[in-house]
Enzyme design. Structure first.
Site, PDB file in Angstrom:
ATOM      1  CB  ALA A   1      -0.975  -0.007   1.176  1.00 21.25           C
TER       2      ALA A   1
ATOM      3  CG  HIS B   1       5.864   3.012   1.671  1.00 17.59           C
ATOM      4  ND1 HIS B   1       4.500   3.134   1.613  1.00 17.59           N
ATOM      5  CD2 HIS B   1       6.127   2.267   2.775  1.00 17.59           C
ATOM      6  CE1 HIS B   1       3.951   2.494   2.645  1.00 17.59           C
ATOM      7  NE2 HIS B   1       4.919   1.962   3.362  1.00 17.59           N
TER       8      HIS B   1
ATOM      9  CB  VAL C   1       6.533  11.747   3.681  1.00 19.87           C
ATOM     10  CG1 VAL C   1       5.769  12.545   2.624  1.00 19.87           C
ATOM     11  CG2 VAL C   1       7.975  11.511   3.237  1.00 19.87           C
TER      12      VAL C   1
HETATM   13  P1  AMP Z   1       4.917   0.014   6.485  1.00 20.60           P
HETATM   14  O1  AMP Z   1       4.630  -0.368   5.072  1.00 20.60           O
HETATM   15  O2  AMP Z   1       3.875   0.875   7.110  1.00 20.60           O
HETATM   16  O3  AMP Z   1       5.344  -1.149   7.341  1.00 20.60           O
HETATM   17  O4  AMP Z   1       6.185   0.973   6.408  1.00 20.60           O
HETATM   18  C1  AMP Z   1       7.340   0.585   5.710  1.00 20.60           C
HETATM   19  C2  AMP Z   1       8.410   1.605   5.963  1.00 20.60           C
HETATM   20  O5  AMP Z   1       7.963   2.896   5.558  1.00 20.60           O
HETATM   21  C3  AMP Z   1       8.760   1.724   7.458  1.00 20.60           C
HETATM   22  O6  AMP Z   1      10.164   1.871   7.590  1.00 20.60           O
HETATM   23  C4  AMP Z   1       8.021   2.951   7.872  1.00 20.60           C
HETATM   24  O7  AMP Z   1       8.611   3.614   8.975  1.00 20.60           O
HETATM   25  C5  AMP Z   1       8.110   3.801   6.622  1.00 20.60           C
HETATM   26  N1  AMP Z   1       7.059   4.809   6.582  1.00 20.60           N
HETATM   27  C6  AMP Z   1       5.740   4.647   6.823  1.00 20.60           C
HETATM   28  N2  AMP Z   1       5.087   5.825   6.763  1.00 20.60           N
HETATM   29  C7  AMP Z   1       6.018   6.775   6.486  1.00 20.60           C
HETATM   30  C8  AMP Z   1       5.984   8.191   6.294  1.00 20.60           C
HETATM   31  N3  AMP Z   1       4.848   8.883   6.385  1.00 20.60           N
HETATM   32  N4  AMP Z   1       7.148   8.825   6.021  1.00 20.60           N
HETATM   33  C9  AMP Z   1       8.316   8.134   5.931  1.00 20.60           C
HETATM   34  N5  AMP Z   1       8.415   6.797   6.086  1.00 20.60           N
HETATM   35  C10 AMP Z   1       7.283   6.123   6.364  1.00 20.60           C
END
Ligand code: AMP
Length: 278
Positions: free
Chosen positions: A29, A34, A173
């Protein structure tokens, strides 16, 4: 270069070329948060691998594993647009075949702050991240500061288990109005979203203060003003390396972190701030 989709270790070995490999672990997603991590990886490495895996181990039975958004085709488009070399998308049955016994313990740091509300969550995170490291064998890996305790625990795991991988953190972000991007934001109704904005507003108000007690109280006031639609799990002002609450005389970098439920959606956010002697 054509984007390669790898399902297992064999595919990953075949896809490997010379030079530094960067891994960006995700649950899919994919959004701008990301993408910013992928760009950071792109700058630093010759080959970028993005893993897309919704890890059942890090969800407890009452959490949203089955309804977590899965948008793999759109994720592939994002990865193509960002020049990703390999998307690693393993099946749950391949990652966790029957008979599995051994896992990573996040230790005491896994049981505090976010861990106090999600028992076993960080064990599940570290176990899948170690498996991804062993499958992809990256030289570096990029994680978001959005999940600050996760980032701290991954750095801890790399140090404690002598993993030969450099860990990079990427800034959070946000939407123009301050809401931190999250795959879970799509669950928010329009009125939920207005309430959810309280999180980043509270963090900004807290971060404008100077002493730990003022920072906590100011952020708490903003959260309280949101009313019953905001169901707060915690507000914590912690040392970014240990996630222990900081005392009044603490100096240096601290993280102000918050978690709350809005409707059926659980949201987390944090800001980094510096506490100076004065
Ligand atoms: P997730 O898919 O939510 O497990 O996140 C995957 C990676 O993206 C993790 O390292 C999160 O910390 C990072 N991530 C999620 N949301 C954000 C955001 N808004 N800004 C920067 N990195 C993010």
């Amino acid at each position: 270069m054509e984007l390669i989709v790898a399902r297992n270790r064999e595919d990953l070995v075949k896809a490997r070329r010379g030079g530094d490999v960067a891994l960006v672990p995700t649950m899919g997603a994919l959004h701008e948060g990301h993408r910013s991590l992928i760009r950071q990886a792109r700058v630093r490495a010759d080959q970028v691998v993005v893993s897309v895996f919704v890890n059942p181990l890090q969800f407890s039975p009452n959490e949203d594993f089955s309804r977590y958004p899965r948008t793999f085709d759109a994720d592939l488009d994002v990865c193509r647009a960002e020049g990703v070399d390999v998307v690693f998308h393993p099946a749950v049955e391949d990652m966790y075949p029957p008979g599995r016994q051994v896992s990573v313990s996040a230790g005491e740091m896994g049981n505090i702050v976010e861990g106090a509300f999600r028992p076993g969550h960080f064990d599940g995170v570290l176990t899948v991240v170690l498996k991804l490291f062993n499958l992809v064998r990256p030289d570096l890996a990029v994680f978001g500061q959005k999940d600050a305790q996760q980032l701290a625990l991954i750095r801890r795991m790399v140090a404690d288990l002598d993993l030969p991988i450099e860990i990079l953190g990427g800034p959070t972000v946000r939407e123009p109005d301050g809401l931190a991007l999250s795959s879970r934001n799509r669950y928010l109704s329009e009125s939920d979203r207005r309430v959810a904005l309280t999180l980043s507003r509270a963090l900004r108000a807290g971060a404008a203060q100077f002493d730990p007690s003022q920072i906590r109280a100011t952020a708490q006031d903003v959260l309280d003003a949101a009313g019953p639609e905001l169901d707060l799990d915690y507000l914590a002002l912690v040392d970014p390396a240990t996630f222990r609450e900081v005392g009044e005389s603490y100096e240096g970098t601290a993280v102000l972190a918050v978690a709350a439920r809005v409707g059926d959606t659980r949201l987390i956010d944090n800001v980094t701030l510096t506490l100076n002697p004065h």
